[in-house]
Design a protein around this motif. Sequence first.
Motif, PDB file in Angstrom:
ATOM      1  N   LYS A  52       0.845  -1.190   0.000  1.00  0.00           N
ATOM      2  CA  LYS A  52       0.000   0.000   0.000  1.00  0.00           C
ATOM      3  C   LYS A  52       0.886   1.248   0.000  1.00  0.00           C
ATOM      4  CE  LYS A  52      -4.261  -1.723   2.143  1.00  0.00           C
ATOM      5  NZ  LYS A  52      -5.287  -1.475   3.195  1.00  0.00           N
ATOM      6  N   TRP A  53       0.414   2.258  -0.722  1.00  0.00           N
ATOM      7  CA  TRP A  53       1.069   3.560  -0.747  1.00  0.00           C
ATOM      8  C   TRP A  53       0.113   4.597  -0.181  1.00  0.00           C
ATOM      9  CZ3 TRP A  53       6.027   4.793  -2.136  1.00  0.00           C
ATOM     10  CH2 TRP A  53       6.763   3.812  -2.819  1.00  0.00           C
ATOM     11  N   TYR A  54       0.660   5.510   0.643  1.00  0.00           N
ATOM     12  CA  TYR A  54      -0.139   6.580   1.235  1.00  0.00           C
ATOM     13  C   TYR A  54       0.540   7.921   0.975  1.00  0.00           C
ATOM     14  CZ  TYR A  54      -2.337   2.827   3.970  1.00  0.00           C
ATOM     15  OH  TYR A  54      -2.990   1.682   4.357  1.00  0.00           O
ATOM     16  N   ARG A  55      -0.274   8.954   0.910  1.00  0.00           N
ATOM     17  CA  ARG A  55       0.203  10.322   0.819  1.00  0.00           C
ATOM     18  C   ARG A  55      -0.131  11.042   2.115  1.00  0.00           C
ATOM     19  NH1 ARG A  55      -3.412  12.679  -2.714  1.00  0.00           N
ATOM     20  NH2 ARG A  55      -2.300  11.793  -4.494  1.00  0.00           N
ATOM     21  N   ASP A  56       0.845  11.761   2.662  1.00  0.00           N
ATOM     22  CA  ASP A  56       0.640  12.502   3.910  1.00  0.00           C
ATOM     23  C   ASP A  56      -0.255  13.712   3.650  1.00  0.00           C
ATOM     24  OD1 ASP A  56       0.760  13.614   6.373  1.00  0.00           O
ATOM     25  OD2 ASP A  56       2.863  14.200   6.282  1.00  0.00           O
ATOM     26  N   THR A 164     -11.301   9.815  -0.705  1.00  0.00           N
ATOM     27  CA  THR A 164     -11.884   9.947   0.631  1.00  0.00           C
ATOM     28  C   THR A 164     -11.378   8.894   1.601  1.00  0.00           C
ATOM     29  OG1 THR A 164     -13.751   8.596  -0.101  1.00  0.00           O
ATOM     30  CG2 THR A 164     -13.981  10.977  -0.276  1.00  0.00           C
ATOM     31  N   THR A 165     -10.790   7.809   1.106  1.00  0.00           N
ATOM     32  CA  THR A 165     -10.300   6.758   1.992  1.00  0.00           C
ATOM     33  C   THR A 165      -9.037   7.237   2.683  1.00  0.00           C
ATOM     34  OG1 THR A 165     -11.163   5.087   0.505  1.00  0.00           O
ATOM     35  CG2 THR A 165      -9.538   4.367   2.132  1.00  0.00           C
ATOM     36  N   VAL A 166      -9.130   7.454   3.994  1.00  0.00           N
ATOM     37  CA  VAL A 166      -8.001   8.004   4.741  1.00  0.00           C
ATOM     38  C   VAL A 166      -7.653   7.090   5.897  1.00  0.00           C
ATOM     39  CG1 VAL A 166      -7.210   9.942   6.154  1.00  0.00           C
ATOM     40  CG2 VAL A 166      -8.599  10.380   4.125  1.00  0.00           C
ATOM     41  N   ALA A 167      -6.334   6.809   6.046  1.00  0.00           N
ATOM     42  CA  ALA A 167      -5.865   6.026   7.182  1.00  0.00           C
ATOM     43  C   ALA A 167      -5.207   6.965   8.175  1.00  0.00           C
ATOM     44  CB  ALA A 167      -4.859   4.973   6.715  1.00  0.00           C
ATOM     45  N   GLU A 168      -5.566   6.838   9.447  1.00  0.00           N
ATOM     46  CA  GLU A 168      -4.984   7.695  10.484  1.00  0.00           C
ATOM     47  C   GLU A 168      -4.204   6.841  11.462  1.00  0.00           C
ATOM     48  OE1 GLU A 168      -7.674  10.284  12.401  1.00  0.00           O
ATOM     49  OE2 GLU A 168      -8.641  10.970  10.548  1.00  0.00           O
ATOM     50  N   ARG A 169      -2.903   7.135  11.587  1.00  0.00           N
ATOM     51  CA  ARG A 169      -2.040   6.405  12.501  1.00  0.00           C
ATOM     52  C   ARG A 169      -1.110   7.398  13.192  1.00  0.00           C
ATOM     53  NH1 ARG A 169      -2.493   3.153   7.997  1.00  0.00           N
ATOM     54  NH2 ARG A 169      -3.156   1.007   8.337  1.00  0.00           N
ATOM     55  N   ASN A 170      -0.948   7.244  14.482  1.00  0.00           N
ATOM     56  CA  ASN A 170      -0.034   8.069  15.265  1.00  0.00           C
ATOM     57  C   ASN A 170      -0.305   9.566  15.096  1.00  0.00           C
ATOM     58  OD1 ASN A 170       1.323   5.715  16.085  1.00  0.00           O
ATOM     59  ND2 ASN A 170       2.585   5.764  14.226  1.00  0.00           N
ATOM     60  N   GLY A 171      -1.559   9.911  14.938  1.00  0.00           N
ATOM     61  CA  GLY A 171      -1.921  11.313  14.825  1.00  0.00           C
ATOM     62  C   GLY A 171      -1.743  11.903  13.452  1.00  0.00           C
ATOM     63  N   ASP A 172      -1.089  11.171  12.520  1.00  0.00           N
ATOM     64  CA  ASP A 172      -0.914  11.656  11.166  1.00  0.00           C
ATOM     65  C   ASP A 172      -2.102  11.241  10.311  1.00  0.00           C
ATOM     66  OD1 ASP A 172       1.540  12.750  11.778  1.00  0.00           O
ATOM     67  OD2 ASP A 172       2.628  10.912  11.265  1.00  0.00           O
ATOM     68  N   TRP A 174      -3.226  10.133   6.534  1.00  0.00           N
ATOM     69  CA  TRP A 174      -2.704   9.639   5.263  1.00  0.00           C
ATOM     70  C   TRP A 174      -3.871   9.243   4.364  1.00  0.00           C
ATOM     71  CZ3 TRP A 174       2.611   9.554   4.676  1.00  0.00           C
ATOM     72  CH2 TRP A 174       3.364   9.659   5.841  1.00  0.00           C
ATOM     73  N   VAL A 175      -3.708   9.479   3.082  1.00  0.00           N
ATOM     74  CA  VAL A 175      -4.696   9.023   2.121  1.00  0.00           C
ATOM     75  C   VAL A 175      -4.048   7.935   1.268  1.00  0.00           C
ATOM     76  CG1 VAL A 175      -4.076  10.853   0.491  1.00  0.00           C
ATOM     77  CG2 VAL A 175      -6.241   9.675   0.252  1.00  0.00           C
ATOM     78  N   GLU A 176      -4.757   6.845   1.070  1.00  0.00           N
ATOM     79  CA  GLU A 176      -4.224   5.742   0.277  1.00  0.00           C
ATOM     80  C   GLU A 176      -4.234   6.125  -1.199  1.00  0.00           C
ATOM     81  OE1 GLU A 176      -5.932   1.913   1.107  1.00  0.00           O
ATOM     82  OE2 GLU A 176      -5.540   1.238  -0.954  1.00  0.00           O
TER      83      GLU A 176
END
Length: 606
Positions: A52-56, A164-172, A174-176
């Motif tokens: 998987k790739w995410y953009r901050d 719209t699919t966004v992953a949130e980890r450690n307060g950051d 990220w959008v896939e």
Amino acid sequence: MLSVLRVHLPSEIPVVGCEITPYVLLRRPDGSLSTDDFSEIAPVNGYCLRYKWYRDQSDQKVAICSVHPTEQATLQCVVCLKEKVPIVKSYHCTPKCFTDAWQHHRSLHDQAKKTLKENGVEEVEMFGRLSSSGSGNLNASLSGATLNVVTPGVNNGQAPVYPTTVAERNGDTWVEVGRSRTYTPTADDINRVLKFECVVIFADSRMPVGNINTILTSRVIPAPSPTPRRMIQVNGIDVLGQLDLDGRSALSGTFSVLSYNILSEAYATTESYSYCPSWALSWPYRRQNLLREIVGYHADILCLQEVRYDHFEEFFAPELDKHGYQALYKKRTSEVYSGNPNAIDGCATFFRRDRFSHVKKYEVEFNKAAQSMTEQAMAAAQKKVALTRLLKDNIALIVVLESKFGNHGADIPGKRQLLCVANTHVNVHHEHKDVKLWQVHTLLKGLEKIAVSADIPMLVCGDFNSVPGSSPHSLLAMGKVDPLHPDLAIDPIGILRLTNKLSHQLPLVSAYSSFARMGGVAPGVEQQRRRMDPTTNEPLFTYCTRDFIGTVDYIFYSADSLMVESLLELLDEENLRKDTAIPSPEWSSDHIALLAEFRCKPRIRR
């Protein structure tokens, strides 16, 4: 089970349009190591990999310089906003940066006006505009160009639309953006950090096994763009000093030929080019930059050197096919090399299918010519020593083409208009001057045989690794080598003495000598003359590194049947940016491309 041992990125800085394929080292269930891609459609022993790739999305976008993409922007050209130039091209890091780039930057305004006029509608901008705290004239010489002052770290423009699919980890946040091992950054990623995730999963349940391996990139930068190079008209004056107005009016077509050593991946190392950022030396970046440059010249015939076999098969041939080019290739012979045969480079010749058709192909292998010569002319005891010096693995690719765009005003209706194009790379160490001269002489004698068999114009293109005034250059340009030429003193195995005469009968002239030979003053020519050597009538350089600057690339043509119409402008140190050496982020080879436009002279009825 399958496990991930190591993940790292091939380059420290990701660039828009250049694919990123992380290096993933695996331990297979049997204990062996592998870098294979065990994707979800190709599991091994019930295991596979999920990427998987995410953009901050959590940080604010910062404007970056369009000329120096690793620098933060402080200035923005207001004219760019008015003329609808893509917003990323409007930023500059310093006033000097903007001043130095003005000639190129102004052409963006002109192109935008032309596009707007042709389309009849405004182009959609890539990003929103920056409003700013102030503006002012930078320099009166910049035709009234006005700049915004960019506030660092603030983006007051329109927000881009993201998934719209966004992953949130450690307060950051990220959008896939991708689900494959390879990802190609887009304009939406500019100045954003990317994150790559790799985890082993069960093929059936798709549940993770072990830890998720992650790695972050640096901020994505836009691809640096080299300064556009113009074609300079030579106004139909051929190099023999004759102006044939009647002939020109009768002619009906021109064609252009590009010669370019693109720098093979094998040689593009940080050890050799320590002044060039490593990300700009990576092949994924360089190949896209080279392709953009080559396609942008719109040449009818391309003669490329140092093209790796796998790069030809997997990239250049299919990509240039999309632009209407047919491809021919000759790989260097492999006696000198070991290991991966695909890593060996060679010469590639492309031509536009709508302008030419392929008639015949000749392949010259200098190793075979050396073996034949030593077999016939040398004693057995001398052969081994001679071949050790002569076998350099070089080749030449000769292609005969037929024009599809008319007979150029020939007064023989129905007569085929043929063209012979030779493409070579004389890759020989500078101490082996005898071998260079022998290879060039061998090529020219072969071309003489073709010329005798058919009334056909000749083009001889390539990287000859020989400076103006050297014996190979003299042979090409003058048709002979002076017996007192100092290069002839270097002949330890007597190969030059075995050659009957160091001469040929082809009426070859260097295309770029037209700048020096022209009479009168045409637009842009005076500037080009300052970039020419007045002694040799050749460019000051076609190769520019920190270790050597000089001319080694040429386009020669038969002056009895062809005339030069225009030439691609030469570069100077200012064009090469602050380092005055290439390769660089803007220019992806250590050579500069040469491009000449020709007309065929009318045939004389006999």
